[in-house]
Design a protein around this motif. Structure first.
Motif, PDB file in Angstrom:
ATOM      1  N   ILE A  71      43.324  33.663  50.211  1.00  8.81           N
ATOM      2  CA  ILE A  71      41.957  33.608  49.014  1.00  8.81           C
ATOM      3  C   ILE A  71      42.734  34.286  47.924  1.00  8.81           C
ATOM      4  CG2 ILE A  71      39.895  34.434  48.722  1.00  8.81           C
ATOM      5  CD1 ILE A  71      38.918  33.887  51.337  1.00  8.81           C
ATOM      6  N   ILE A  72      42.255  33.753  46.814  1.00  6.37           N
ATOM      7  CA  ILE A  72      42.607  34.210  45.412  1.00  6.37           C
ATOM      8  C   ILE A  72      41.260  35.070  45.130  1.00  6.37           C
ATOM      9  CG2 ILE A  72      43.011  33.939  42.935  1.00  6.37           C
ATOM     10  CD1 ILE A  72      45.700  33.513  44.661  1.00  6.37           C
ATOM     11  N   TYR A  73      41.537  36.252  44.849  1.00  5.75           N
ATOM     12  CA  TYR A  73      40.465  37.177  44.223  1.00  5.75           C
ATOM     13  C   TYR A  73      40.466  37.769  42.704  1.00  5.75           C
ATOM     14  CZ  TYR A  73      36.975  41.005  44.009  1.00  5.75           C
ATOM     15  OH  TYR A  73      36.032  41.919  43.416  1.00  5.75           O
ATOM     16  N   GLY A  74      39.753  37.908  42.109  1.00  7.07           N
ATOM     17  CA  GLY A  74      39.865  38.670  40.866  1.00  7.07           C
ATOM     18  C   GLY A  74      38.704  39.138  40.388  1.00  7.07           C
ATOM     19  N   LEU A  80      39.273  35.726  35.461  1.00 13.63           N
ATOM     20  CA  LEU A  80      39.777  34.773  34.746  1.00 13.63           C
ATOM     21  C   LEU A  80      41.107  34.202  35.129  1.00 13.63           C
ATOM     22  CD1 LEU A  80      39.733  33.078  32.252  1.00 13.63           C
ATOM     23  CD2 LEU A  80      40.273  35.023  30.870  1.00 13.63           C
ATOM     24  N   LEU A  81      42.045  35.339  35.369  1.00 13.20           N
ATOM     25  CA  LEU A  81      43.547  35.217  35.614  1.00 13.20           C
ATOM     26  C   LEU A  81      43.403  34.404  36.946  1.00 13.20           C
ATOM     27  CD1 LEU A  81      46.386  35.569  35.095  1.00 13.20           C
ATOM     28  CD2 LEU A  81      46.155  37.949  36.292  1.00 13.20           C
ATOM     29  N   GLY A  82      42.557  35.017  37.777  1.00 16.08           N
ATOM     30  CA  GLY A  82      42.430  33.846  39.383  1.00 16.08           C
ATOM     31  C   GLY A  82      42.234  32.504  38.850  1.00 16.08           C
ATOM     32  N   ALA A  99      39.843  29.401  48.942  1.00 16.78           N
ATOM     33  CA  ALA A  99      39.209  29.527  47.897  1.00 16.78           C
ATOM     34  C   ALA A  99      39.414  30.554  46.772  1.00 16.78           C
ATOM     35  CB  ALA A  99      37.782  29.920  48.627  1.00 16.78           C
ATOM     36  N   LEU A 100      38.507  30.369  45.741  1.00 19.96           N
ATOM     37  CA  LEU A 100      38.940  31.344  44.582  1.00 19.96           C
ATOM     38  C   LEU A 100      37.556  32.065  44.693  1.00 19.96           C
ATOM     39  CD1 LEU A 100      39.528  32.939  41.829  1.00 19.96           C
ATOM     40  CD2 LEU A 100      38.605  30.501  40.794  1.00 19.96           C
ATOM     41  N   VAL A 101      37.375  33.531  44.658  1.00 20.91           N
ATOM     42  CA  VAL A 101      36.450  34.321  44.426  1.00 20.91           C
ATOM     43  C   VAL A 101      36.607  35.394  43.129  1.00 20.91           C
ATOM     44  CG1 VAL A 101      35.153  36.227  45.423  1.00 20.91           C
ATOM     45  CG2 VAL A 101      36.149  34.586  46.984  1.00 20.91           C
ATOM     46  N   ALA A 102      35.581  35.083  42.249  1.00 25.26           N
ATOM     47  CA  ALA A 102      35.604  35.860  41.120  1.00 25.26           C
ATOM     48  C   ALA A 102      34.596  36.593  40.936  1.00 25.26           C
ATOM     49  CB  ALA A 102      35.893  34.786  39.769  1.00 25.26           C
ATOM     50  N   SER A 103      34.639  37.985  40.920  1.00 26.01           N
ATOM     51  CA  SER A 103      33.769  39.027  40.359  1.00 26.01           C
ATOM     52  C   SER A 103      33.657  39.536  39.019  1.00 26.01           C
ATOM     53  CB  SER A 103      33.606  40.126  41.483  1.00 26.01           C
ATOM     54  OG  SER A 103      34.683  40.737  41.475  1.00 26.01           O
ATOM     55  N   GLY A 104      32.552  39.867  38.503  1.00 26.28           N
ATOM     56  CA  GLY A 104      32.462  40.554  37.101  1.00 26.28           C
ATOM     57  C   GLY A 104      32.898  39.579  35.964  1.00 26.28           C
ATOM     58  N   ARG A 105      32.868  38.370  36.565  1.00 22.73           N
ATOM     59  CA  ARG A 105      33.343  37.229  35.424  1.00 22.73           C
ATOM     60  C   ARG A 105      32.068  36.090  35.537  1.00 22.73           C
ATOM     61  NH1 ARG A 105      36.765  37.274  30.735  1.00 22.73           N
ATOM     62  NH2 ARG A 105      36.710  34.936  30.118  1.00 22.73           N
ATOM     63  N   PRO A 106      31.124  36.545  34.699  1.00 24.46           N
ATOM     64  CA  PRO A 106      30.026  35.695  35.021  1.00 24.46           C
ATOM     65  C   PRO A 106      30.368  34.181  34.443  1.00 24.46           C
ATOM     66  CG  PRO A 106      29.124  37.643  34.468  1.00 24.46           C
ATOM     67  CD  PRO A 106      30.748  37.624  34.281  1.00 24.46           C
ATOM     68  N   LEU A 107      31.139  33.906  33.338  1.00 23.03           N
ATOM     69  CA  LEU A 107      31.456  32.900  32.823  1.00 23.03           C
ATOM     70  C   LEU A 107      32.816  32.797  32.493  1.00 23.03           C
ATOM     71  CD1 LEU A 107      28.752  32.570  29.667  1.00 23.03           C
ATOM     72  CD2 LEU A 107      28.759  31.479  31.904  1.00 23.03           C
ATOM     73  N   ILE A 174      34.395  27.713  44.743  1.00 24.39           N
ATOM     74  CA  ILE A 174      34.453  28.768  43.869  1.00 24.39           C
ATOM     75  C   ILE A 174      33.470  29.772  44.395  1.00 24.39           C
ATOM     76  CG2 ILE A 174      34.629  29.895  41.681  1.00 24.39           C
ATOM     77  CD1 ILE A 174      35.767  27.467  40.637  1.00 24.39           C
ATOM     78  N   THR A 175      33.463  31.097  44.580  1.00 26.51           N
ATOM     79  CA  THR A 175      32.285  32.126  44.590  1.00 26.51           C
ATOM     80  C   THR A 175      32.410  32.898  43.570  1.00 26.51           C
ATOM     81  OG1 THR A 175      32.089  31.918  47.122  1.00 26.51           O
ATOM     82  CG2 THR A 175      31.348  33.788  46.071  1.00 26.51           C
ATOM     83  N   VAL A 176      31.274  33.066  42.680  1.00 27.62           N
ATOM     84  CA  VAL A 176      31.154  34.069  41.526  1.00 27.62           C
ATOM     85  C   VAL A 176      30.121  34.958  42.020  1.00 27.62           C
ATOM     86  CG1 VAL A 176      30.427  34.085  39.046  1.00 27.62           C
ATOM     87  CG2 VAL A 176      31.674  31.959  40.017  1.00 27.62           C
ATOM     88  N   LEU A 177      30.542  36.318  41.842  1.00 24.17           N
ATOM     89  CA  LEU A 177      29.679  37.464  41.961  1.00 24.17           C
ATOM     90  C   LEU A 177      29.417  38.254  40.781  1.00 24.17           C
ATOM     91  CD1 LEU A 177      31.416  38.804  45.137  1.00 24.17           C
ATOM     92  CD2 LEU A 177      29.292  37.138  45.208  1.00 24.17           C
ATOM     93  N   TYR A 178      28.460  38.749  40.368  1.00 25.20           N
ATOM     94  CA  TYR A 178      28.116  39.611  39.159  1.00 25.20           C
ATOM     95  C   TYR A 178      26.849  40.549  39.488  1.00 25.20           C
ATOM     96  CZ  TYR A 178      24.377  36.427  37.653  1.00 25.20           C
ATOM     97  OH  TYR A 178      22.952  35.946  37.628  1.00 25.20           O
ATOM     98  N   GLY A 179      26.951  41.669  38.713  1.00 22.31           N
ATOM     99  CA  GLY A 179      25.801  42.523  38.852  1.00 22.31           C
ATOM    100  C   GLY A 179      24.646  42.343  38.048  1.00 22.31           C
ATOM    101  N   ASP A 180      23.466  42.592  38.360  1.00 24.14           N
ATOM    102  CA  ASP A 180      22.222  42.291  37.742  1.00 24.14           C
ATOM    103  C   ASP A 180      22.303  42.746  36.528  1.00 24.14           C
ATOM    104  OD1 ASP A 180      21.768  44.844  38.562  1.00 24.14           O
ATOM    105  OD2 ASP A 180      20.072  44.304  39.740  1.00 24.14           O
ATOM    106  N   GLU A 181      22.973  43.903  36.134  1.00 23.40           N
ATOM    107  CA  GLU A 181      22.863  44.607  34.887  1.00 23.40           C
ATOM    108  C   GLU A 181      23.967  43.934  34.035  1.00 23.40           C
ATOM    109  OE1 GLU A 181      23.408  48.723  35.186  1.00 23.40           O
ATOM    110  OE2 GLU A 181      22.137  49.041  37.145  1.00 23.40           O
TER     111      GLU A 181
END
Length: 247
Positions: A71-74, A80-82, A99-107, A174-181
């Motif tokens: 899995i690619i994670y970033g 973005l790089l992922g 799969a690609l998992v991207a966190s802290g990159r909402p867009l 693609i799974t996108v994770l982000y913080g509510d703040e």
């Protein structure tokens, strides 16, 4: 089963150590790629463009692509790089990740209205402090701040100068994770938006769906930009589920 991870701005091969305790018992290994100019590559010149960073990432990545599923994670810059790495994998005909998992990159096409890489040290670190993630011992130590300043500024310059380009859709979930703040700050600091003048959860999902023909999952977790450090078990479970889902 392998996770190949790309750090956030200022990060290094130790940035995702918090995940190891959750992944090891599941028989999953974690490989974190090192950007030039830090850690074991401290003597190499820092990179300041996304093109340079992508080329470097692909050289490293090809050494870790074997018969094993991965899995690619970033996170943040790494998210973005992922995505760009997955596009390049398609173009080069390499073995694709599960799969690609991207966190802290909402867009994926995030464009900062307020750039900080050019700021003088004190103002720069004031901005960095609002993101969280940087230990207090760094923020309170002038020697450490001097050491990390060029690394952080180079990485932020990569993000701030990058112009997002449309590429053919990949065929990866693609799974996108982000913080509510992050969502509030996103609307305050960035120029992207939709017809209602703001960015919401549905808009984030729709934007990532433009990058793949496969399903996109978007999840919000409590916390700021570095929410990942409070949710290691949840993030690890995301990887585990992806390995058990058909692509």
């Amino acid at each position: 089963m392998k996770i190949i991870a790309f750090p956030f701005a200022g990060g290094n091969t130790y940035s995702f150590n918090f995940l190891s305790n959750f992944l090891g018992p599941q028989g999953m290994s974690l490989v974190v790629l090192e950007y030039p100019g830090r850690g074991i590559r401290i003597r190499e010149p820092l990179l300041v463009t996304m093109d340079e960073l992508l080329k470097d990432a692909m050289v490293q990545l090809k050494k870790h692509i074997t018969h094993e599923e991965y899995i690619i994670y970033g996170h943040s810059l790494g998210g973005l790089l992922g995505l760009l790495v997955c596009q390049r994998i398609d173009q080069m005909g390499l073995k694709k990740p599960t799969a690609l998992v991207a966190s802290g990159r909402p867009l994926p096409h995030l464009k900062r209205r307020h750039k900080i890489s050019h700021l003088q040290k004190d103002l720069f670190y004031q901005e960095i402090a609002t993101l969280g993630g940087l230990p207090e011992q760094v923020l309170e130590n002038e020697d450490l701040k001097r050491f990390y300043e060029p690394i952080l500024k180079a990485d932020f310059q990569i993000v701030e100068d990058y112009v997002f380009e449309e590429n053919p859709k990949i065929n990866l979930p693609i799974t996108v994770l982000y913080g509510d703040e992050e969502l509030q700050k996103l609307n305050e600091d960035h120029s992207d938006g939709h017809q209602n003048g703001g960015i919401d959860h549905d808009f984030i999902k729709k934007t990532w769906e433009a990058e793949t023909v496969a399903p996109v999952t978007v999840s919000v977790l409590p916390g700021n930009h570095f929410f990942i450090y409070d949710h290691g078990a949840t993030i690890a479970q995301t990887f585990i589920q992806k390995f058990h889902c058909p692509t």
